[in-house]
Design an enzyme around this catalytic site. Structure first.
Site, PDB file in Angstrom:
ATOM      1  N   SER A 128       0.828  -1.203   0.000  1.00  0.00           N
ATOM      2  CA  SER A 128       0.000   0.000   0.000  1.00  0.00           C
ATOM      3  C   SER A 128       0.862   1.252   0.000  1.00  0.00           C
ATOM      4  O   SER A 128       1.980   1.260   0.534  1.00  0.00           O
ATOM      5  CB  SER A 128      -0.883  -0.021   1.253  1.00  0.00           C
ATOM      6  OG  SER A 128      -1.406   1.244   1.539  1.00  0.00           O
ATOM      7  N   TYR A 153      -2.383  -0.032  10.249  1.00  0.00           N
ATOM      8  CA  TYR A 153      -2.483  -0.715   8.960  1.00  0.00           C
ATOM      9  C   TYR A 153      -1.237  -0.442   8.122  1.00  0.00           C
ATOM     10  O   TYR A 153      -0.600  -1.367   7.598  1.00  0.00           O
ATOM     11  CB  TYR A 153      -3.732  -0.261   8.202  1.00  0.00           C
ATOM     12  CG  TYR A 153      -3.712  -0.658   6.740  1.00  0.00           C
ATOM     13  CD1 TYR A 153      -3.894  -1.984   6.360  1.00  0.00           C
ATOM     14  CD2 TYR A 153      -3.468   0.287   5.743  1.00  0.00           C
ATOM     15  CE1 TYR A 153      -3.848  -2.360   5.027  1.00  0.00           C
ATOM     16  CE2 TYR A 153      -3.424  -0.078   4.409  1.00  0.00           C
ATOM     17  CZ  TYR A 153      -3.608  -1.401   4.058  1.00  0.00           C
ATOM     18  OH  TYR A 153      -3.543  -1.770   2.739  1.00  0.00           O
ATOM     19  N   LYS A 157       2.033  -3.014   6.769  1.00  0.00           N
ATOM     20  CA  LYS A 157       2.549  -3.139   5.405  1.00  0.00           C
ATOM     21  C   LYS A 157       4.058  -2.847   5.378  1.00  0.00           C
ATOM     22  O   LYS A 157       4.817  -3.519   4.667  1.00  0.00           O
ATOM     23  CB  LYS A 157       1.797  -2.209   4.457  1.00  0.00           C
ATOM     24  CG  LYS A 157       0.343  -2.615   4.229  1.00  0.00           C
ATOM     25  CD  LYS A 157       0.213  -4.015   3.643  1.00  0.00           C
ATOM     26  CE  LYS A 157      -1.214  -4.401   3.334  1.00  0.00           C
ATOM     27  NZ  LYS A 157      -1.335  -5.794   2.855  1.00  0.00           N
TER      28      LYS A 157
END
Length: 340
Positions: A128, A153, A157
């Site tokens: 991402s 989040y 990643k």
């Protein structure tokens, strides 16, 4: 010649399902793994309708090594694994950080362990643009350093990428794709995004408001340092994103090295603000939209869009759908699932 077998984790989810379609249509033999905790069997049905082929589906969790081993042994050998199975809501990750660290990291580690055990070498990872944090330069290239992630989040990643880069030194060949903001639906309106509960992404919240499921849309902040005060993102059609995975997998298969790690941005290179997106949606679909300005949301960055030139030159890939295409397809999908 026998079709190459590909494993798609999270293949009943939004991006995974669209990628499965592109893989099947390109002639690959696809097996899908998904625990259905954040996905929907309707997308599996849609894959079959679009491709005209039955879906090989295995319900289970990527943290479950015994389950994975059975899939690898019964369906393999796989030429490549495409890993989409992860929790992905920025806001939820702020509220439930341990849930995100436990799921996103452990599922990736378990999957790579089973790949190594079964002799599978090629891996495409779903990352991402959140790994960049708020970048110093925009458009952002793959050479940009990681900033402190604005959300758990994004941190998962970043950590997953570090783990995979380390693993790639042990005869595993890995390509990481850093997505920008996937939107839209398949032009057939047979698959698209199905959020569970309140949507975390902007476009499904727009379409649900337009169709009457939501009373109004909240724009999170209009005091950012942008032309209209709202956040700027790089919105990419989900089919273009899916196509990038097929190109990346084919590129990886052509490499001669046994140790390989490379990263690509997947975006359009065009920055669009939240208010611009809302106004484009209204114009393209000739609908009204009830929205209000709210306060900023924790975890959001101000502005980011891609420099996609590396993917264009190395993978031979480029986004083909326009922002208007994306918003039209998203609206067609929303109306279709409400008709049932």
């Amino acid at each position: 010649m026998k079709a190459k077998k590909i494993l798609v984790t999270g293949g009943a989810g939004y991006i995974g399902a669209h990628t499965a379609v592109e893989l099947i249509n390109a002639g690959y033999d696809v097996a899908i793994v998904d625990n259905l905790s954040r996905s929907d069997k309707r997308l599996l049905e849609g894959i079959e309708k679009i491709t005209g082929k039955p879906v090989k589906f295995f319900e289970g969790d990527c943290r479950d090594r015994n389950f994975l081993l059975k899939v690898f042994q019964s369906e393999g050998p796989f030429s490549c694994v495409l890993h989409f199975a992860a929790y992905k809501a920025v806001g939820e990750s702020v509220e439930k950080p341990l849930l995100y660290y436990e799921n996103n990291l452990n599922s990736t580690i378990a999957l790579v362990e089973i790949m190594i055990k079964c002799g599978v070498t090629d891996f495409i990872f779903s990352s991402s643009c959140t790994v960049y944090g708020q970048p110093d330069q925009i458009p952002v290239s793959e050479a940009a350093p990681f900033k402190k992630a604005e959300s758990p989040y994004g941190a998962t990643k970043q950590m997953s990428e570090r783990i995979l880069e380390d693993v790639s030194r042990n005869n595993i060949r890995i390509i990481t794709l850093r997505y920008f903001n996937p939107i839209g639906a398949h032009p057939s309106a047979l698959i698209g995004e199905i959020p569970l509960g309140t949507p975390n992404n902007l476009v499904p919240f727009i379409t649900q408001t337009a169709v009457g499921v939501r009373e109004k849309l909240t724009v999170f902040g209009n005091d950012y340092n942008t032309a209209d005060g709202t956040c700027i993102r790089d919105y990419i059609h989900v089919v273009d994103l899916a196509t990038a995975h097929v190109k990346a997998m084919e590129y990886l298969s052509q490499q001669r090295e046994t140790k390989f790690y490379e990263v690509f941005n997947v975006g359009t290179g065009i920055g669009v603000s939240v208010l611009e997106l809302i106004n484009r949606f209204k114009a393209v679909n000739n609908v009204e939209l009830n929205y209000e300005i709210g306060s900023r949301r924790s975890g959001d960055i101000e502005k980011v869009f891609a420099d996609p030139s590396k993917a264009m030159s190395s993978l031979g890939w480029a986004a083909k759908f326009t922002i208007d295409d994306s918003l039209l397809h998203a609206w067609q999908w929303e109306k279709k699932i409400r008709d049932k």
